[in-house]
Enzyme design. Sequence first.
Site, PDB file in Angstrom:
ATOM      1  N   ASP A 229      12.623  43.134  58.211  1.00  0.00           N
ATOM      2  CA  ASP A 229      13.808  42.911  57.405  1.00  0.00           C
ATOM      3  C   ASP A 229      13.971  44.143  56.519  1.00  0.00           C
ATOM      4  O   ASP A 229      13.009  44.884  56.263  1.00  0.00           O
ATOM      5  CB  ASP A 229      13.675  41.641  56.561  1.00  0.00           C
ATOM      6  CG  ASP A 229      15.031  41.032  56.222  1.00  0.00           C
ATOM      7  OD1 ASP A 229      16.035  41.762  56.258  1.00  0.00           O
ATOM      8  OD2 ASP A 229      15.073  39.825  55.900  1.00  0.00           O
ATOM      9  N   TRP A 230      15.179  44.387  56.057  1.00  0.00           N
ATOM     10  CA  TRP A 230      15.497  45.663  55.418  1.00  0.00           C
ATOM     11  C   TRP A 230      14.701  45.844  54.122  1.00  0.00           C
ATOM     12  O   TRP A 230      14.815  45.038  53.206  1.00  0.00           O
ATOM     13  CB  TRP A 230      16.994  45.732  55.180  1.00  0.00           C
ATOM     14  CG  TRP A 230      17.754  46.390  56.303  1.00  0.00           C
ATOM     15  CD1 TRP A 230      18.722  47.351  56.176  1.00  0.00           C
ATOM     16  CD2 TRP A 230      17.639  46.159  57.708  1.00  0.00           C
ATOM     17  NE1 TRP A 230      19.192  47.737  57.411  1.00  0.00           N
ATOM     18  CE2 TRP A 230      18.540  47.023  58.380  1.00  0.00           C
ATOM     19  CE3 TRP A 230      16.832  45.337  58.493  1.00  0.00           C
ATOM     20  CZ2 TRP A 230      18.678  47.075  59.765  1.00  0.00           C
ATOM     21  CZ3 TRP A 230      16.972  45.380  59.889  1.00  0.00           C
ATOM     22  CH2 TRP A 230      17.875  46.238  60.498  1.00  0.00           C
TER      23      TRP A 230
END
Length: 811
Positions: A229-230
Amino acid sequence: MTAMKSFPREIVDLISKLSVEQKVSLVSGDGPWSTTAIPEIGLRRMVMSDGPSGVRGEVWDERHKSFTLPSATCTSATWNRDALTTLGAISALEARSKGVSIVLGPTINLHRSPLGGRHFEAFSEDPYLTGELSVSYIKGAQDNGVATTPKHYVANDSENERFTVDAIVDERTLREVYLAPFEDSVVDGEAWGMMAAYNAVNGETMTENDLLRTPLQTEWGFDGFMVSDWTAVRSVEEAGNAGLDLAMPGPATIWNEGLLAAVQAGTVSMDALDDKVARLLLLAQRVGALGDSVAKTPARIDARAEIRTIAAQGMVLVENSGVLPLAGASSIAVIGQHAEIGRIGGGGSATTIPYDSVSPLRGIREAAPAGATVAHAYGVYSVDALEDYPLEQITASNGEHGIDVSWFGEEGNLLESEVRYANFLTRQWPDISLAAKSVKASTTFTAVVDGVHRFGGGGMGHLTVYINGEQRISEKIQPEGADPAEALLAPPQRYVDIELAAGEQVVISTEFVTDIPLFFGLVTSIFGYRAPRKSEQAEWDEAIALAKASDVAIVVVGTTALVESEGHDRDSLALPGQQDALVDAVIAANPNTIVVVNAGSPVEMPWRTKAAAVVLTWFPGEEYGHALADVLFGHAEPGGRLPTTWPVAMADVPVLDTTPKDGKLVYSEGLNIGYRAWAASGKTPAYEFGYGLGYTTWELVDFTAPANVAPGEDFEVTVSMTNTGDRDGSDVVQIYASRENSTVTRPPLWLCGFDRVSAEAGETVSVTLTIKGRAFADWASGWNYEVGTFTLSAARSVKLDGALNADVTVN
């Protein structure tokens, strides 16, 4: 290179041609949404984009539109695998139109608590239903050449402290509940990718967790790539040696800064790095981004028509005195702010900019019978945020109907000027060090009515608002929460009210300077407006008078972007504002009141049994109004069945808490979430899992299953149902398993099969379903199969009213 044994020879050969520097660049990402191209080996750039409710592409603003698909809760309410396959195909078509190879979805976390902020973005409280729908979506997208990344692996089931929370989950619960949909997505769906969550599980953050190797790769045979995930990668060595393959967003990731040195020093093994590279090259081959491979052309599809059909099929009719489908009404009152705006999707990264959002009011007006009148009143305002300027009332400096926007760098240097057309101003720079630090917006506004007009802006930083050059607001706005996504996507707003006469013009300008750390180069600011309103009492009186004077009243209520969104969990299940009071007052004024609930997840409905009908529409995508009208006027059946339990009151919910204590969120309920927890608690919800009414009636008439099966053996059951009504229709047959006197602690019952059935009035139809042998398994250091008799119940909801039972003995 032992890590290469399971990959095709051509992939292994390509890896041998790469330098260590090239390998590190590939696993670090090359921008906010893209991977690194290496022309020397024929590797092209691959672009990722947020799903799962539409594909946004690399640019997030009103000039780059995308189909807004029904939310996951709406699509899961269809209980229709084919519908999910269609949505996957639409996503692939949209993705390719925007140069996207990888969709960041579907979201297959579970509805552990109805307070979960992204509840609307996940399918269900049940792992089996979630897994089956995920597999269907994956196939729809990947059969059309676009990769999927089921997310967020694993136990990212709430938003509070999501970056750091440690989910404490026992191994059996992990295997049987939270990992189960991911296993289905890999084993049955053959997903080409997956996304690792921000949170930790049992003390180890997910981008470093052993679960990335086992069971994912070792037991399930996952050969796809695992993307973070970012900003979720927190380490070089730990994550570098784990089963994480791509750190995003690039290029300034922690890996890009330290992974090369770690590999050269031997603290991250070359085998681990080569394994990551192999998975990314295999992905590139699959999506047509490597050598002679060609991106598959997705099948053409009428997306709008399919969105409309699926949205209607996901709408759940939970109460109906007979007023629906509408017939013979010559005057229809449509009441509520949601009727005019219609919330088509949830907040956060799932947001897309629709091509043409159809409101409930518009849909009802277009579908109303000839001669019928449709009038609208607000009653109350449930949403008080600044909105888009009406384009016909604003003028940019070039004469266009729009807003002049200029972006500036750290030193006040102009980066870009453009004309924009919406209040949510956002830009993303691939190089975060060169990203904008401030933005100026201006437009000339012309009033078309007398009254108090509201102008303002928002963002996280210092905001200044000018009216005709006069400074009216100068304020530093502080974050209300710790989540950067919440701060960026739903920032606090400030405004000034101005009395204007029709025809009067004013110049509205804002200056916004961000002072929070940029979230992968994204800068956002609000430049918004609110039209004059009548007094609260006048709006209320108008709505009640309209309801009294009409044959039927349709009240549309719902949640807002500040209630259901990424970045925070809910603290209440009540509808915001005075909407409950409005519903009560309208019902008192008109007994033929239909309530339409525009919420992506459960809300309290204290008036539910007093309404003539209640329809749950979720967030149904941009064909909302047309789909709703189809259901209300009987052109389509409300086909939805609940994928999650709806309580009478929040206090009744058996598994509720989403707030970590000392950084830990303990899943103390174990296997019993959702309907399982309700059954174990003995409490009665408002509407149970699997429930939903249609426009006809059904009876289960026969159920057959084998008397004996071998441990772990899949088998078939057959169910016959009769449409006992006078109208063609559809229903969902559901198979639940249970075991009395088990030597193993088990839920009271659990879903193990389902299918949609359709029949003409009076017709009896049969459907054969496959029950997986694993439906009877329990985990204890491996899958175990208790011998003995299990009861299968064929039913129309988990309540088991009218169910037919069959005993199956495992031996």
